[in-house]
Design an enzyme around this catalytic site. Structure first.
Site, PDB file in Angstrom:
ATOM      1  N   SER A   1      38.918  79.251  34.878  1.00  0.00           N
ATOM      2  CA  SER A   1      38.986  78.937  33.335  1.00  0.00           C
ATOM      3  C   SER A   1      40.228  79.506  32.630  1.00  0.00           C
ATOM      4  CB  SER A   1      37.750  80.011  32.870  1.00  0.00           C
ATOM      5  OG  SER A   1      36.708  79.104  33.081  1.00  0.00           O
TER       6      SER A   1
ATOM      7  N   SER B   1      34.682  71.965  39.918  1.00  0.00           N
ATOM      8  CA  SER B   1      35.225  73.022  39.053  1.00  0.00           C
ATOM      9  C   SER B   1      34.679  72.861  37.717  1.00  0.00           C
ATOM     10  CB  SER B   1      36.627  73.058  39.067  1.00  0.00           C
ATOM     11  OG  SER B   1      37.273  71.678  38.798  1.00  0.00           O
TER      12      SER B   1
ATOM     13  N   ASN C   1      30.989  73.983  37.641  1.00  0.00           N
ATOM     14  CA  ASN C   1      30.673  75.232  38.094  1.00  0.00           C
ATOM     15  C   ASN C   1      31.688  76.411  37.628  1.00  0.00           C
ATOM     16  OD1 ASN C   1      28.331  74.730  39.808  1.00  0.00           O
ATOM     17  ND2 ASN C   1      29.672  73.927  41.004  1.00  0.00           N
ATOM     18  N   TYR C   2      32.964  76.231  37.483  1.00  0.00           N
ATOM     19  CA  TYR C   2      34.079  77.288  37.115  1.00  0.00           C
ATOM     20  C   TYR C   2      34.638  77.333  35.684  1.00  0.00           C
ATOM     21  CZ  TYR C   2      33.703  78.388  42.083  1.00  0.00           C
ATOM     22  OH  TYR C   2      33.380  78.818  43.355  1.00  0.00           O
ATOM     23  N   LEU C   3      34.700  76.018  35.184  1.00  0.00           N
ATOM     24  CA  LEU C   3      35.468  75.839  34.053  1.00  0.00           C
ATOM     25  C   LEU C   3      34.518  76.002  32.704  1.00  0.00           C
ATOM     26  CD1 LEU C   3      37.678  72.768  34.890  1.00  0.00           C
ATOM     27  CD2 LEU C   3      38.319  75.094  34.944  1.00  0.00           C
TER      28      LEU C   3
END
Length: 556
Positions: A384, A511, A514-516
């Site tokens: 992020s 991403s 799930n990640y950003l």
DNA sequence: AGGTTAACTTAGGATTCTAGCT
DNA sequence: AGCTAGAATCCTAAGTTAACCT
């Protein structure tokens, strides 16, 4: 109250998540089951002769037959495991005595034809199952994620999984435990004459149904979809925790840097492991059983996975989650290089690099550095913060498409950090070929244009086009303009081709999903007048409703 | 302290849909 | 209108984490 159900009272749950209350009322309709098997009667050939199979034997033979064009089909382990389970169904005295003398072509062909026919009549997309799609949680209608119970199949484990090809048996209602509000009606079992395994009323967990996976010793859950407010809340908490890490990261880095040279080996290993998790976004790396694929994460790295390249480079090469290969050579601070050398010394290739370390020790240590900190938080943080910084640095005024390119560039950087890969698309070669062809064509056209420019300068009429058409007689300036346009077009195609090649194994979706932190994306859209629909698909928009009202000046 | 269990998140491949082309 | 590449969605495997058990 429905405390008079016929179902056995379940003994008190063991560990149950964080033990916090997840809902007050919960109403849903249970789950659906795949249709029972309809025998087709197609015979396979054994040593060239047709063989009759019982419906049960035929069902499993069909699972195998239809996998002919997959990678699994020729893997010895897959065939061995399949033969083990299918052979048991056939029985010791069956005509069929080995797999290699079986010819499944008739079933394979039958299946192809079935698929073809289904394509032809694209009817029956009927909304059966509509009622299973929804749950009512605390009075709010929410989508259920996966209410369809998995059909029987041959196990498709990833990589060199020891169990690939084993028969994953059919799941019945008597395998399923439902979790539902005390006051909610207990869903009728959808298969006549059968009954649920158990009914629970546990509001400290989020699942609606649970069963035991027949292949691996683990549970499978039915729960609400990602768009539910329950999941949204958790998602937001995840990103808030990762943002919190910003306040601690400097001190965490100072601590591990100091401990690179600690006398105590354990302390030194924790320091280096934390460094790798921070710098390379490695996963924690839990121990794995012998009946799983051999993959590693940070704590389970083997000596052979990390090579020291003088004076101070490390080369990582290992199989991570899903047996995806991670290869990366990085330059590191001399103390890290030295420490890794020490951890490797006197060990054999297959020994643990961090012999003093496991995920619980590592996470216990992280908790001393920041409340609730665990290894996975670093991945979220890394991803992020990378997006936030890159978007701030790289976004220029201009048209929307150019901004989207900047975003994708950042998204791609994150995907590379996290090692999110995909297999090369089947049509990749053809696509590259087609682009190359177009570029070639444009180059030919360019030659022609240049000739005509020369001719126009000399006052001559243009040549007849390669396609035999007459070309208009125009000024040299006009020819120059055409040439410039054509060259721009060619360059664009060359750029497309290069990036297609670069992106062919990079997966951006993981991403994004799930990640950003979606608030980075939403606020960026607001600042730069990019429609959010351009960045998030319909389902992602639903998943990220909680992030939509973020201020334009949000920083991760 | 280490193993096991439970619950929840993250992951790539397969399948289905759709938009933008002939 | 029919095709097809790429996007979106579906599917389920494979991680992480923490509490409990011994």
């Amino acid at each position: 109250m429905t405390k008079d159900s016929n179902y056995a009272k379940t003994s008190k749950a063991l560990p149950s998540g964080d033990g916090k209350k997840k809902w007050t009322t919960l109403v849903h309709n249970g789950v659906t089951f795949p249709p029972s098997y309809k025998p087709h009667g197609i015979k396979i050939l054994y040593k060239g002769k047709p063989v009759s199979l019982s419906p049960e034997q035929e069902e499993v033979a069909t699972m195998f037959a239809v996998m002919r064009e997959t990678e699994y089909y020729n893997k010895p382990k897959f065939r061995e495991n399949f033969w083990n389970d299918w052979g048991r169904l056939l029985g010791k005295n069956h005509v069929i005595q080995n797999l290699d003398d079986c010819d499944f072509t008739p079933i394979y062909d039958w299946n192809l034809k079935q698929k073809e026919e289904k394509k032809g009549s694209k009817e029956q997309k009927s909304k059966q199952g509509e009622k299973y799609m929804w749950a009512i949680v605390d009075g709010v209608k929410e989508k259920v994620g996966n209410f369809k119970i998995e059909p029987p199949a041959l196990f498709r484990g990833r990589g060199e999984h020891p169990k690939i090809g084993k028969l994953k048996r059919r799941i019945h209602p008597c395998d399923i435990t439902l979790n539902i509000g005390e006051d909610a009606p207990i869903p009728e079992c959808p298969i006549p004459g059968e009954r649920w395994k158990d009914i629970k009323h546990d509001n400290t967990v989020t699942w609606l149904a649970i069963w035991n996976d027949p292949i691996n010793k683990r549970y499978k859950y039915v729960s609400l979809s990602a768009s539910s407010s329950q999941k949204g809340q958790r998602d937001k908490e995840k990103y808030e925790k990762a943002r919190k890490l910003k306040d601690y990261i400097d001190s965490i880095r100072a601590t591990y840097t100091k401990n690179f040279t600690a006398k105590d080996v354990s302390k030194r290993q924790i320091a280096v492991a934390t460094y790798l998790i921070d710098k390379l976004a490695l996963r924690a790396g839990n121990e794995k059983d012998d009946d799983e694929a051999e993959t590693v994460g940070c704590c389970t790295l083997k000596v052979e996975n990390v090579e020291c390249i003088p004076p101070n480079k490390l080369k990582f090469d290992f199989l991570g989650k899903d047996s995806i290969r991670y290869v990366n050579t990085i330059e590191v601070e001399p103390p890290v290089y030295k420490a890794i050398g020490q951890f490797r010394a006197g060990k054999s290739n297959s020994d643990d690099l961090f012999d003093e370390l496991d995920t619980s020790k590592l996470n216990a240590h992280l908790k001393e550095l920041m409340p609730d900190l665990t290894a996975k938080v670093f991945r979220t943080f890394n991803a992020s913060i990378t997006l936030d910084v890159m978007l701030r640095q790289e976004t220029r005024d201009g048209d929307v498409d150019q901004k989207v390119v900047v975003y994708e560039q950042a998204n791609k950087e994150v995907a590379i950090i996290c090692n999110h890969q995909r297999s090369v698309p089947k049509s990749h070669g053809a696509q590259i070929g087609r682009l190359a062809g177009k570029i070639e064509q444009l180059r030919e056209g360019l030659k022609e244009l240049k000739t005509n420019l020369e001719r126009a300068r000399k006052g001559k009429a243009p040549l007849e086009g390669a396609d035999g058409k007459k070309t208009r007689n125009i000024t040299p300036e006009a020819w120059e303009k055409k040439i410039a346009q054509q060259m721009k077009k060619t360059e664009k195609l060359e750029g497309d081709m290069k990036s297609k090649e670069e992106f062919k194994t990079v997966s951006l979706g993981t991403s994004k999903m799930n990640y950003l932190d979606p608030r980075i994306t939403v606020s960026w859209c607001k600042r730069h007048e990019v429609p959010i629909q351009k960045m998030f698909s319909k389902t992602l928009l639903e998943k990220f409703t909680w992030a939509m009202d973020v201020e334009p000046d949000f920083r991760f």
